[in-house]
Design a protein around this motif. Structure first.
Motif, PDB file in Angstrom:
ATOM      1  N   LEU A 120      40.162 -93.166 -38.131  1.00  0.00           N
ATOM      2  CA  LEU A 120      40.875 -92.766 -36.739  1.00  0.00           C
ATOM      3  C   LEU A 120      40.938 -91.333 -36.711  1.00  0.00           C
ATOM      4  CD1 LEU A 120      44.035 -95.181 -35.102  1.00  0.00           C
ATOM      5  CD2 LEU A 120      41.440 -95.234 -34.591  1.00  0.00           C
ATOM      6  N   VAL A 121      41.212 -90.727 -38.095  1.00  0.00           N
ATOM      7  CA  VAL A 121      41.022 -89.609 -38.402  1.00  0.00           C
ATOM      8  C   VAL A 121      40.020 -88.813 -39.045  1.00  0.00           C
ATOM      9  CG1 VAL A 121      41.829 -88.172 -40.474  1.00  0.00           C
ATOM     10  CG2 VAL A 121      43.122 -89.681 -39.605  1.00  0.00           C
ATOM     11  N   GLN A 122      38.540 -89.335 -39.017  1.00  0.00           N
ATOM     12  CA  GLN A 122      37.288 -89.184 -39.045  1.00  0.00           C
ATOM     13  C   GLN A 122      36.500 -88.861 -37.822  1.00  0.00           C
ATOM     14  OE1 GLN A 122      35.759 -92.031 -42.408  1.00  0.00           O
ATOM     15  NE2 GLN A 122      35.170 -89.578 -43.818  1.00  0.00           N
ATOM     16  N   GLU A 123      37.295 -89.679 -36.706  1.00  0.00           N
ATOM     17  CA  GLU A 123      36.801 -89.433 -35.839  1.00  0.00           C
ATOM     18  C   GLU A 123      37.087 -87.632 -34.576  1.00  0.00           C
ATOM     19  OE1 GLU A 123      37.430 -92.551 -33.778  1.00  0.00           O
ATOM     20  OE2 GLU A 123      36.397 -93.578 -34.440  1.00  0.00           O
ATOM     21  N   LEU A 124      38.157 -87.529 -35.461  1.00  0.00           N
ATOM     22  CA  LEU A 124      38.727 -86.236 -34.952  1.00  0.00           C
ATOM     23  C   LEU A 124      38.001 -85.305 -34.311  1.00  0.00           C
ATOM     24  CD1 LEU A 124      42.362 -86.374 -36.510  1.00  0.00           C
ATOM     25  CD2 LEU A 124      41.641 -86.624 -33.684  1.00  0.00           C
ATOM     26  N   PRO A 125      38.154 -84.324 -33.847  1.00  0.00           N
ATOM     27  CA  PRO A 125      36.719 -83.199 -34.263  1.00  0.00           C
ATOM     28  C   PRO A 125      37.095 -82.308 -35.412  1.00  0.00           C
ATOM     29  CG  PRO A 125      37.846 -83.032 -31.552  1.00  0.00           C
ATOM     30  CD  PRO A 125      38.535 -83.583 -32.667  1.00  0.00           C
ATOM     31  N   PRO A 126      36.080 -81.579 -36.018  1.00  0.00           N
ATOM     32  CA  PRO A 126      36.642 -81.143 -37.828  1.00  0.00           C
ATOM     33  C   PRO A 126      38.019 -80.463 -37.378  1.00  0.00           C
ATOM     34  CG  PRO A 126      34.154 -80.808 -37.230  1.00  0.00           C
ATOM     35  CD  PRO A 126      34.670 -81.259 -36.353  1.00  0.00           C
ATOM     36  N   GLY A 127      37.664 -79.381 -36.523  1.00  0.00           N
ATOM     37  CA  GLY A 127      39.021 -78.681 -37.121  1.00  0.00           C
ATOM     38  C   GLY A 127      40.423 -79.075 -36.717  1.00  0.00           C
ATOM     39  N   PHE A 128      40.720 -80.088 -35.487  1.00  0.00           N
ATOM     40  CA  PHE A 128      41.729 -80.996 -35.466  1.00  0.00           C
ATOM     41  C   PHE A 128      42.173 -81.817 -37.136  1.00  0.00           C
ATOM     42  CE2 PHE A 128      41.489 -80.765 -30.705  1.00  0.00           C
ATOM     43  CZ  PHE A 128      41.635 -79.812 -30.351  1.00  0.00           C
ATOM     44  N   ARG A 129      41.436 -82.300 -37.206  1.00  0.00           N
ATOM     45  CA  ARG A 129      40.790 -83.449 -38.662  1.00  0.00           C
ATOM     46  C   ARG A 129      42.088 -82.728 -39.762  1.00  0.00           C
ATOM     47  NH1 ARG A 129      36.178 -84.979 -38.716  1.00  0.00           N
ATOM     48  NH2 ARG A 129      35.240 -84.110 -39.883  1.00  0.00           N
ATOM     49  N   ALA A 130      41.208 -81.070 -39.938  1.00  0.00           N
ATOM     50  CA  ALA A 130      41.732 -80.555 -41.165  1.00  0.00           C
ATOM     51  C   ALA A 130      43.435 -79.739 -41.011  1.00  0.00           C
ATOM     52  CB  ALA A 130      40.543 -78.851 -41.281  1.00  0.00           C
ATOM     53  N   VAL A 131      44.049 -79.447 -39.713  1.00  0.00           N
ATOM     54  CA  VAL A 131      44.675 -79.383 -39.229  1.00  0.00           C
ATOM     55  C   VAL A 131      45.705 -80.302 -39.626  1.00  0.00           C
ATOM     56  CG1 VAL A 131      46.559 -78.671 -37.875  1.00  0.00           C
ATOM     57  CG2 VAL A 131      44.335 -77.378 -37.538  1.00  0.00           C
ATOM     58  N   PHE A 132      45.340 -81.311 -39.120  1.00  0.00           N
ATOM     59  CA  PHE A 132      46.092 -82.332 -39.072  1.00  0.00           C
ATOM     60  C   PHE A 132      46.456 -83.584 -40.630  1.00  0.00           C
ATOM     61  CE2 PHE A 132      46.996 -87.550 -39.064  1.00  0.00           C
ATOM     62  CZ  PHE A 132      48.005 -87.292 -38.646  1.00  0.00           C
ATOM     63  N   ASN A 133      45.341 -83.462 -41.456  1.00  0.00           N
ATOM     64  CA  ASN A 133      45.266 -83.608 -43.274  1.00  0.00           C
ATOM     65  C   ASN A 133      46.466 -82.555 -43.631  1.00  0.00           C
ATOM     66  OD1 ASN A 133      43.711 -86.025 -43.539  1.00  0.00           O
ATOM     67  ND2 ASN A 133      42.169 -84.954 -43.062  1.00  0.00           N
ATOM     68  N   LEU A 134      46.107 -81.409 -42.624  1.00  0.00           N
ATOM     69  CA  LEU A 134      46.421 -79.990 -43.593  1.00  0.00           C
ATOM     70  C   LEU A 134      48.670 -80.663 -43.656  1.00  0.00           C
ATOM     71  CD1 LEU A 134      44.622 -77.493 -44.134  1.00  0.00           C
ATOM     72  CD2 LEU A 134      45.174 -78.666 -45.803  1.00  0.00           C
TER      73      LEU A 134
END
Lengths: 175, 426
Positions: A120-134
């Motif tokens: 699911l996380v990998q399906e996020l757009p790159p920018g969103f994914r980065a912020v979500f991870n961080l």
């Protein structure tokens, strides 16, 4: 070889020590890379970049903190650098405003496997994914994330909110 | 880190993904290796760590070799001074004896005179019966006394073989003629020094103590020995002259000679160290060292002087870790040590034919501090927790502190050593 000897061997450029260090940490670091990458091939690139940087920058490791923690930071920075290079951090995504109202059942998430959540996380757009991870995984504040990604704190906050909305929607869809 | 706004949703993702692991592709490692710079091969001669270790080993071996092969020819300032004094005295003695010889004295007259027992001989006669076993060993003493004039003549003739043979015949004759008084006189000497100790060992019987294992943090250090062609007590020229006078009357007495031997120092030390950083450590502790020396003269009347000095030392050194392999740590160190003599004793014994005539002992103490610098290289291994066993070789230089007391430190200020022991905290 204990960790200290391993590090010392890597500092000296001993190939056996480097291989041992790689075998010890590559699975964990691959996990980090997958969280920030959209696909496995990108994650592999990040993994290779990260280890090359680790072996080159070992002299800067002060030996005072956790070595694994230091390695994770290197890999996260590699991932963020990759995102900055591809200039995809500022990609905007139109979201359905109704998504904000969707609140998935926590029990659904807890029953999902780590691999499913990773998908699911990998399906996020790159920018969103980065912020979500961080924010959600690494535990950085939006201020820190803003500095790291060279965006404003409010942008980080809004991107995280949108990332969360997307995940909630996807989880709801799975239900 | 900001956990204020973390809710259940975030906690769930974090707990499941924080330590998520995945297998890398099999060829990822090869790709990494392909991007790594080749290991820079530094020629051995450019690697200063190996160079310093090699220099230390060469220094130790060269120093040890030099001293092992040259120690027999070394002389101490004290011994040289004593020999000069003895030469002057010997010259005077010869002149006096030459004057005596210039008066013609028939041997027969001397022999007849010797057959007249004096008061001492009468006294000794009774003792001889109780100690017949010493007869043969003491005959030579009396012999020499009887034919002193002939000895002088023969010596003046300088290696005239016929004269020597004649002298030997005369000795036999005189021995045959007067056995009883000779024995009596000698036995009396024994009675006079009734507190006789152990006979002095012959040189050939002495153990060769070049190397020895110390206690705890003990040491192997090459000892040393000298031979001086004169009588040389440790520090008493008056005693040297007395001994020279006593032996001057003995026929066929050897040339005066003193064997000086400094034993291998034995030391026990406790060392503690504090790590300054990954490579450097500061090391200090306490050491107790015993320096033993002895002076032995030859001749019928001979002496033995034994000197034992105890030093308390305070070392301070900087240790550099060269390398580490399987818990073995290779290191080198440079430091300084100050030692003070806390106790000491000198025992002087006068012998004749295995019987000690007189023994005297006194306490001595070197008041001056003994300073030294040292350089070592070694290896240590952790036995348990913070206790390490170590073995190290090195060289040390002991500065001249101006003391008149002679020790191995004053004779061999530069020496090589090998230590083994336990160390805390390296």
């Amino acid at each position: 070889m204990n960790e200290e000897q391993l590090i010392e061997g890597c500092r000296k450029g001993e190939r056996l020590a480097q291989k041992e260090l790689y075998e010890k940490y590559s699975r964990k670091m691959m996990g980090v890379c997958l969280r920030y990458a959209s696909d496995r091939e990108t994650a592999r690139d990040l993994l290779q970049d990260g280890f090359v940087k680790i072996f080159s920058a070992l002299d800067s490791y002060a030996a005072s903190g956790s070595f694994e923690g230091w390695m994770r930071k290197i890999f996260v920075n590699c991932a963020l650098e990759h995102l900055r290079k591809t200039d995809i951090l500022k990609d905007a995504v139109d979201l359905d405003k109704t998504a904000e109202l969707m609140q998935p059942d926590a029990s659904i998430i807890s029953e999902m496997s780590a691999a499913d959540l990773m998908g699911l996380v990998q399906e996020l757009p790159p920018g969103f994914r980065a912020v979500f991870n961080l924010f959600a995984i690494e535990g950085f504040s939006h201020k820190e994330i803003g500095e790291m990604l060279e965006i404003t704190e409010s942008t980080s906050r809004s991107q995280y909110t949108r990332a969360r909305q997307l995940l909630q929607r996807k989880v709801k869809e799975l239900d | 880190m900001n956990d204020k706004h973390r809710d259940q949703f975030e906690e769930l993702f974090s707990s499941k993904l924080q330590n998520f692991e995945a297998d890398p592709a099999p060829d990822d490692w090869d790709a990494i290796v392909g991007r790594l710079p080749n290991r820079k091969i530094v020629p051995l001669w450019q690697n200063w760590r190996y160079m310093s270790a090699a220099a230390a080993v060469i220094l130790v071996v060269a120093t040890a070799t030099f001293y092992l092969f040259t120690e027999e020819t070394m002389r101490t300032p004290l011994a040289q001074q004593a020999q000069q004094e003895a030469d002057v005295y010997e010259k005077q003695l010869k002149e006096e004896q030459a004057q005596i010889v210039s008066i013609p004295t028939p041997i027969a007259k001397i022999e007849s005179a010797s057959n007249q027992p004096n008061a001492q001989q009468k006294h000794a006669k009774s003792l001889t019966r109780n100690n017949p076993g010493n007869l043969s060993s003491t005959l030579q003493v009396n012999d020499s006394v009887q034919i002193i004039a002939n000895v002088t003549v023969n010596q003046d003739a300088k290696s005239d073989e016929s004269a020597i043979e004649k002298e030997q015949e005369e000795r036999v004759l005189s021995t045959d003629k007067a056995p009883e008084p000779v024995a009596e006189k000698t036995v009396r000497k024994r009675e006079l020094f009734a507190n006789a100790g152990q006979p002095a060992k012959n040189k050939s019987e002495q153990s060769s103590k070049k190397w020895s294992l110390g206690l705890g943090s003990g040491s192997f250090t090459a000892g040393t020995g000298n031979t001086v062609n004169t009588y040389a007590f440790r520090n008493s020229l008056q005693a040297d002259k007395s001994l020279m006078f006593m032996n001057s009357a003995i026929i066929n007495s050897e040339l005066p000679k003193t064997d000086i031997h400094h034993d291998t120092p034995i030391s026990f030390s406790l060392a503690v160290s504090r790590q300054l950083n990954d490579r450097f450590a500061l090391q200090t502790g306490l050491s107790l060292t015993l320096l033993s020396s002895d002076w032995k003269t030859n001749g019928t009347f001979h002496s033995k002087t034994e000197q034992k000095l105890y030093f308390l030392g305070l070392p301070l050194s900087v240790v550099y870790k060269i390398a580490e392999w399987n818990r073995f740590q290779f290191y080198t160190s440079a430091g300084v040590m100050a030692e003070i003599n806390v106790n000491g004793k000198v025992k002087n014994t006068l012998f004749t034919d295995g019987i000690d005539l007189e023994t005297e002992s006194e306490k001595v103490r070197m008041k001056e501090w003994l300073w030294s610098v040292n350089y070592k290289a070694g290896v240590s291994y952790p036995v348990f927790h913070f206790v390490n066993i170590f073995a190290e070789g090195g060289v040390a230089y002991f500065f001249d502190n101006g003391s008149s007391i002679e020790t191995i430190r004053s004779e061999k200020p530069f020496n090589a050593g090998f230590n083994v022991g336990l160390r805390l905290g390296f």
